[in-house]
Write a protein that holds these residues in place. Structure first.
Motif, PDB file in Angstrom:
ATOM      1  N   UNK A 111      -2.942   3.086   8.245  1.00 42.29           N
ATOM      2  CA  UNK A 111      -4.262   2.605   7.813  1.00 42.29           C
ATOM      3  C   UNK A 111      -4.160   1.139   7.377  1.00 42.29           C
ATOM      4  N   UNK A 152       1.408  11.640   4.072  1.00 45.97           N
ATOM      5  CA  UNK A 152       0.500  10.742   3.369  1.00 45.97           C
ATOM      6  C   UNK A 152       0.916   9.290   3.560  1.00 45.97           C
ATOM      7  N   UNK A 182      -7.764  -5.656  11.217  1.00 45.39           N
ATOM      8  CA  UNK A 182      -9.231  -5.676  11.369  1.00 45.39           C
ATOM      9  C   UNK A 182      -9.846  -6.716  10.436  1.00 45.39           C
ATOM     10  N   UNK A 183      -9.423  -6.655   9.173  1.00 46.93           N
ATOM     11  CA  UNK A 183     -10.064  -7.540   8.186  1.00 46.93           C
ATOM     12  C   UNK A 183      -9.746  -9.007   8.465  1.00 46.93           C
ATOM     13  N   UNK A 190      -2.635  15.492   3.925  1.00 46.43           N
ATOM     14  CA  UNK A 190      -1.329  15.633   4.563  1.00 46.43           C
ATOM     15  C   UNK A 190      -0.554  16.790   3.947  1.00 46.43           C
ATOM     16  N   UNK A 198     -13.990   0.891  10.822  1.00 47.62           N
ATOM     17  CA  UNK A 198     -14.023   1.454   9.467  1.00 47.62           C
ATOM     18  C   UNK A 198     -13.854   2.966   9.505  1.00 47.62           C
ATOM     19  N   UNK A 246     -17.516  -2.920  13.671  1.00 51.29           N
ATOM     20  CA  UNK A 246     -16.937  -2.820  12.324  1.00 51.29           C
ATOM     21  C   UNK A 246     -17.019  -1.378  11.826  1.00 51.29           C
ATOM     22  N   UNK A 250      -7.277   7.622   5.795  1.00 53.62           N
ATOM     23  CA  UNK A 250      -7.156   7.974   4.376  1.00 53.62           C
ATOM     24  C   UNK A 250      -7.467   9.465   4.164  1.00 53.62           C
ATOM     25  N   UNK A 297      -4.516  11.195   5.072  1.00 47.80           N
ATOM     26  CA  UNK A 297      -3.513  10.991   4.020  1.00 47.80           C
ATOM     27  C   UNK A 297      -3.739  11.977   2.882  1.00 47.80           C
ATOM     28  N   UNK A 298      -4.982  12.169   2.546  1.00 47.58           N
ATOM     29  CA  UNK A 298      -5.313  13.041   1.435  1.00 47.58           C
ATOM     30  C   UNK A 298      -5.032  14.503   1.787  1.00 47.58           C
ATOM     31  N   UNK A 311      -1.123   6.310   5.282  1.00 48.54           N
ATOM     32  CA  UNK A 311      -1.490   5.107   4.509  1.00 48.54           C
ATOM     33  C   UNK A 311      -0.913   3.864   5.172  1.00 48.54           C
ATOM     34  N   UNK A 320      -5.944  -1.894   8.964  1.00 50.17           N
ATOM     35  CA  UNK A 320      -6.917  -2.553   8.080  1.00 50.17           C
ATOM     36  C   UNK A 320      -6.653  -4.061   8.024  1.00 50.17           C
ATOM     37  N   UNK A 339       0.832  -1.204   0.000  1.00 49.56           N
ATOM     38  CA  UNK A 339       0.000   0.000   0.000  1.00 49.56           C
ATOM     39  C   UNK A 339       0.866   1.254   0.000  1.00 49.56           C
ATOM     40  N   UNK A 354     -10.255   3.749   9.905  1.00 48.25           N
ATOM     41  CA  UNK A 354      -9.502   3.492   8.672  1.00 48.25           C
ATOM     42  C   UNK A 354      -9.734   4.607   7.646  1.00 48.25           C
ATOM     43  N   UNK A 355     -11.005   4.954   7.469  1.00 50.42           N
ATOM     44  CA  UNK A 355     -11.313   5.968   6.451  1.00 50.42           C
ATOM     45  C   UNK A 355     -10.759   7.341   6.861  1.00 50.42           C
TER      46      UNK A 355
END
Lengths: 404, 707
Positions: A346, A339, A353-354, A333, A320, A316, A327, A330-331, A343, A350, A172, A323-324
């Motif tokens: 995250x 960033x 969690x997953x 930063x 979530x 969840x 991001x 990150x966007x 990431x 992620x 990632x 996590x979002x």
């Protein structure tokens, strides 16, 4: 002092995630009280978890208020230290069949969790250094080497699940750093071929135990994930029991979330009420969920049984949200390093969690990795909160911070 | 620069965000699927694994005599039980799911039997650390454990039964909560008086077939009647099992109070028509006389109730509880005297006792009367064969009553022929000969043979093959008339017939049990008293004459040894020729009969005794009947008969002889004129006793009992 208050004033869009983290951490204490009910050796786990949360919050605040660039700068120093610690574990006696712990007097911790953070920092640092050579395959290969060294050390413990987290983090961050798509695809293809070949050989061969690098029980776990009816009492015991516990929780769960239960839970935390009052006759209490994994790796099964789909869904959604938000940070930063740190964090969260939730409901095979902010365990909880502190720092020090 | 970067990164972050959304979506939808759509099956599986339904064995109903004396009842047995599934689960937990497995080689048709958990290995390992301190010393029956694990793993396996108090106390004291091994108290069968009435009671055991003998909850009974009354009345005696539903932890511990419990019900109590005192009199009289093989039937001629039924040798059914050892079982089965066999239901040549039936048949036919006289020389010629009187002495002319009294063969040869085989045949049918009374199930009872032209037609092929006979002859009628030849009758049939003679002609169906009572005391079923099978249809004067002849038998004839002071008895002796094989050697084995009823005027008892391998009916058997009768009448007057525990009666072949010149064939006589038809020189067409048609000898060694 003024700058500190200015930084605190930057929280803004991170409020929802603070609420989500609060919910998760508070919930973790009550879930752990319930999960350790059948385990006398862990009577003090909920209290300890409260301490870990406090320590994690301190780490969070400290990192949130420190400019992340300074932290990333010491990445190359932390990296060899974490490697040294990962080698250090082999000088300690194995517990539960794996060399995962380092014990220093009363303190003991898992270097693998620390290594996840240092990998994120190191990769962020490295990609910053090679900012203009991202299109080169050499950048990709060096980053791969940086990742594979701790990966291999952790797999040696053996802790395949924990080591496995490194791969998505690396991919990632490489992706976000702007590596060429065909480099990425090539890497993934080679990786898939390698893993696929491994699995084919191990399932076809009669002597799966002798395949280098893969332990028998790891193969068993994958097989039981594919078909849990194979060996109900053996390898598939965990997945079967997890499915029974979660499934029997239903929509509502077995514990009503009313005033009585909540006050009983608070009472139990203060040692003034009996956990039995809400745990009676659950799979967890009767010991069907393996009691030495129900408080960490299989903790979502406890959540699912006690609080049902509603509880599981809230959990969840909270994860979530975290996590979002990473991001989102990150966007926004200030720079590429920010960033990449966001990431990386995250992706690490992620993956945990997953895989952790997914394995309890038969989406992925059983592996031994914990659920962020919920599972019992100091190193991992503090590492997660520290990681969130890093991301918070990226947010606090975002690009329009100093323009105001 | 920064802006450039962010433009590049923008879509890449978007991809990551999509991935996160997708992954959370997958988790949520899967969770919905598991927890909402498919919740029910998980709830069911959860309920299945967290509850254990323990079966509570029902107690078997008791068997009493007619006065309520318990002959078979239950006592508590303390057993060490293995809960195999709990042991298995515990083992899985402590060995991280690694189980010892049994591998099977592929069978011939190429089918591979799946591997199986090696439960025996698990049991061994589980009890290893505790077996010395807890006294778990019994050897493990591997085959049984595996079978139990395959078929009934929810039910406890009784590893050690009937523990003594010290073992129980030791276990309770030191058992540190070992999963899957517990002490429980189970009802066990107990036969109060040992070998007393063993052949009536039978015994219990485990069912052969798991699919038979199912209780109301669909599980097999642990204990079922295997023989005798226990077997044929099993449905009445079985109780209904109870159950306890308990929450169980993964370690196998019971958590909290039972969720649900149903008490077992006790089976019904069965009342026999047997009077235990009379049975005791009969049992001890036979033992006192040293009888090696024989039977007694005592009946009430007023209603056909069986008051006692004894078969010698006998066995102690307690040896079958909880399980007979294979050594004991082999000993019982290989014993040539066949202690498991019920001789009261075993057909033998009746000898002269049969003459009573022939006498009635003749009178009823009208072909002869009470006054018909026959000349009785030492021997007479019938169809080219010479038929001897038993003592070969001429006795002049006589009529029926005296002929019965002295048991003249030559008289009955002529009398039978005159009466005709058809008359004899139809009287035999009325008396119930050649037919099973079915008291203890058809399998253990002989029908006997009522020979005649009809019977011959039915068994045509067999007779031609084994005896080279193709038609009914006068000689055969003559032989039948003295109870030899093909005739075979069981002691029960003889007693039943004599009841009819004693009571004026009514043939009652013999009755062995009267009613069953449930645990609340309510009568659940009854067997009607005095059910009439037929009537002999005799003119009272004719019957009176035969009765008179039988009274004279005891008073001055062949049966004087049966006299009981102060009570008039009417009886008849009989000594039938037979041969048996003992250890490959053919021996002469006389079946010595005596049956009688009394008191003569108001008959209350019919006693029929047969001794195999005796001397003569008059000297071997009549004294036994005398003992029984005198004790019966003494008992009526208040003499105590204290029923006590009996050891099995031992069998022997003492009376049988290889000496072909039996004292009875020599001319020196001792005054006994009991009759026989000597087959050795009588006739080639009279098979008589020379290895009788239904090989009674084979019964001794070849009979099969269910284990």
């Amino acid at each position: 002092m003024r700058i500190l208050f200015r930084k605190l004033g930057q929280i803004g869009w991170s409020l929802p995630v603070l609420v989500a983290l609060l919910v998760l951490c508070v919930a973790s204490v009550f879930v752990i009280i319930s999960a350790t009910y059948a385990n006398d050796a862990l009577r003090d786990a909920p209290g300890k978890q409260c301490g870990y949360i406090l320590a994690g919050v301190v780490a969070y605040l400290a990192l949130a208020l420190t400019p992340y660039q300074q932290v990333v700068k010491i990445g190359p120093i932390l990296y060899p230290i974490s490697l040294a610690l990962l080698i250090g574990v082999f000088f300690y006696r194995a517990s539960h069949g794996a060399h995962s712990w380092i014990r220093l007097g009363p303190l003991s911790f898992e270097p693998a969790e620390f290594a996840k953070l240092t990998l994120i920092l190191s990769l962020a640092w490295f990609f910053r250094v090679r900012e203009n050579q991202m299109h080169k395959i050499s950048t990709v290969l060096i980053a791969l080497a940086i990742t594979l060294i701790p990966f291999i050390l952790i797999k040696k413990q053996p802790a395949l699940g924990s080591a496995g987290v490194f791969i998505p983090v690396f991919l990632a961050m490489l992706f976000a750093a702007g590596a060429r798509m065909h480099h990425l695809l090539l890497l993934m293809l080679l990786g898939l071929l390698g893993v696929g070949g491994y699995y084919l050989v191990s399932t076809k061969s009669d002597q799966s135990a002798q395949i280098a690098g893969v332990h028998n029980f790891q193969v068993d776990r994958i097989k039981s994930w594919v078909d849990p009816t194979v060996d109900k009492q053996g390898a598939a015991w965990q997945i079967n029991q997890s499915m029974i516990a979660i499934g029997s929780g239903g929509l509502q769960g077995k514990v009503p979330l009313d005033y009585d239960t909540l006050s009983a839970m608070v009472g139990a935390l203060r040692g003034k009420a009996d956990v039995k009052s809400w745990m009676a006759d659950t799979q967890t209490a009767l010991g069907y969920l393996p009691k030495n994994t129900s408080y960490n790796d299989l903790i979502f099964s406890v959540v699912g049984e006690l609080f049902g789909f509603r509880g599981g869904a809230v959990l969840i959604i909270c994860e979530g949200t975290v996590l979002l938000w990473c991001l989102w940070v990150a966007a926004h930063a200030r720079d590429k390093v920010g960033t990449l740190v966001a990431v990386g964090v995250m992706t690490m969260l992620f993956t945990h969690v997953f895989v952790n939730i997914g394995m309890t409901i038969q989406v992925v095979p059983i592996t031994g990795i914990p659920l962020p902010f919920i599972s019992y365990g100091g190193t991992f909880l503090i590492a997660c909160l520290a990681a969130m502190g890093l991301v918070q720092s990226v947010w606090v020090h975002r690009k329009n911070f100093e323009r105001r | 620069m920064l802006d450039d970067d962010n433009r590049v990164q923008g879509w890449r972050l978007g991809v990551l965000a999509l991935l996160v959304f997708a992954a959370m979506g997958v988790l949520l939808s899967r969770l919905w699927n598991v927890q909402v759509t498919n919740s029910e099956s998980a709830v069911q599986r959860s309920e299945e694994q967290t509850t254990v339904k323990a079966r509570v064995a029902p107690a078997r109903g008791a068997i009493c005599d007619r006065n309520g004396v318990m002959l078979a009842e239950n006592r508590p047995s303390f057993d060490i039980d293995f809960y195999l599934d709990d042991l298995r689960r515990d083992y899985a937990q402590s060995h991280r799911g690694r189980m010892p497995m049994l591998h099977f080689p592929p069978s011939k048709n190429g089918k591979q039997r799946p591997d199986e958990i090696d439960i025996v290995e698990i049991v061994k390992e589980s009890i290893e650390p505790i077996k010395d301190t807890l006294g778990l010393t019994a050897p493990l029956n591997e085959k049984e454990i595996r079978e139990h694990f395959r078929t009934d793993r929810d039910l406890p396996y009784h590893y050690m039964t009937d523990l003594d108090f010290a073992t129980v106390a030791n276990f309770e004291e030191r058992n540190l909560g070992m999963t899957g091994i517990r002490i429980s108290q189970n009802p066990a069968r107990q036969y109060t008086y040992g070998a007393f009435a063993a052949h009536i009671l039978g015994y219990v055991g485990k069912p052969d077939n798991q699919n038979e003998h199912l209780s109301s909850d669909g599980t097999p009974y642990e204990t079922v009647g295997r023989h005798g009354i226990e077997a044929i009345m099993d449905p009445q005696l079985q109780g209904q099992p109870g159950s306890v539903l308990q929450r169980v932890s993964s370690q196998g511990y019971y958590i909290g109070k039972p969720l649900q419990s149903n008490d077992p019900t006790m089976g019904n109590t069965l009342y026999l028509t047997i009077d235990s005192r009379i049975q005791y009199i009969a049992e001890t009289s036979m033992r006192d006389a040293g009888v090696g093989r024989g039977a007694v039937v005592v009946m009430d001629p007023r209603n056909g109730d069986v008051l006692a039924m004894v078969s010698i040798p006998s066995y102690d059914p307690n040896r079958f509880i909880p399980k007979i050892t294979s050594k004991d079982w082999d000993a019982l089965n290989q014993d040539p005297t066949a202690p498991l066999y019920n001789r009261a239901l075993h057909a033998l040549a009746p000898g002269s006792t049969y003459k009573i039936m022939v006498a009635l048949a003749g009178l009823k036919s009208g072909n002869v009367t009470v006054n018909t006289e026959f000349d009785c020389p030492g021997a007479i010629q019938i169809d080219d064969h010479l038929f001897h009187n038993s003592d070969s002495a001429a006795a002049g002319t006589m009529s029926l009553v005296h002929a019965i009294c002295v048991s003249s063969d030559v008289f009955f040869y002529q009398y039978g022929i005159k009466a005709g085989i058809d008359a004899i045949d139809s009287m035999g049918k009325l008396a119930g000969f050649g037919h099973k009374w079915g008291l203890l199930g058809d399998a253990d009872e002989d029908a006997g043979i009522l020979p005649g032209p009809d019977w011959m037609k039915e068994n045509d092929a067999w007779l031609k093959k084994t005896h080279n006979i193709d038609h009914w002859s006068r000689a055969q009628t003559a032989n039948t008339s003295i109870g030899q030849g093909f005739v075979l009758v069981t002691p029960l049939q003889m007693a039943t017939f004599l009841c009819a003679v004693a009571n004026g002609g009514t043939v009652y169906k013999p009755r062995l049990y009267s009613h069953v009572v449930d645990y609340k005391g309510d009568v659940q079923a009854t067997m009607p008293e005095g059910e009439v099978y037929s009537n002999l249809g005799m003119k009272p004067s004719d019957l009176k004459a035969v009765q008179e002849g039988m009274r004279e038998v005891v008073e001055e004839g062949t049966g004087t040894a049966a006299q009981v002071p102060g009570v008039a008895l009417a009886g008849k002796t009989g000594t039938a020729q037979a041969h048996i094989k003992v250890g490959g050697e053919v021996r002469r084995d006389l079946k010595c009969w005596f049956y009688c009823y009394g008191p003569f005027e108001t008959p209350r008892y019919v006693v029929c005794v047969v001794v195999e391998g005796g001397q003569w009916g008059g000297t071997t058997t009549a004294p036994i009947v005398q003992k029984i009768m005198s004790r019966l009448f003494a008992m009526e007057k208040g003499a105590p008969e204290n029923v006590a525990f009996l050891q099995p009666a031992e069998g022997n072949f003492n009376g049988s002889t290889t000496d072909e010149t039996h004292p009875w064939d020599t001319t020196a006589k001792t005054g006994d004129t009991d009759s026989t038809a000597d087959s050795t020189d009588a006739s080639a067409t009279t098979p008589a006793a020379d290895l009788p048609p239904i090989p009674t000898s084979a019964r001794s060694s070849g009979m099969k009992h269910a284990h």
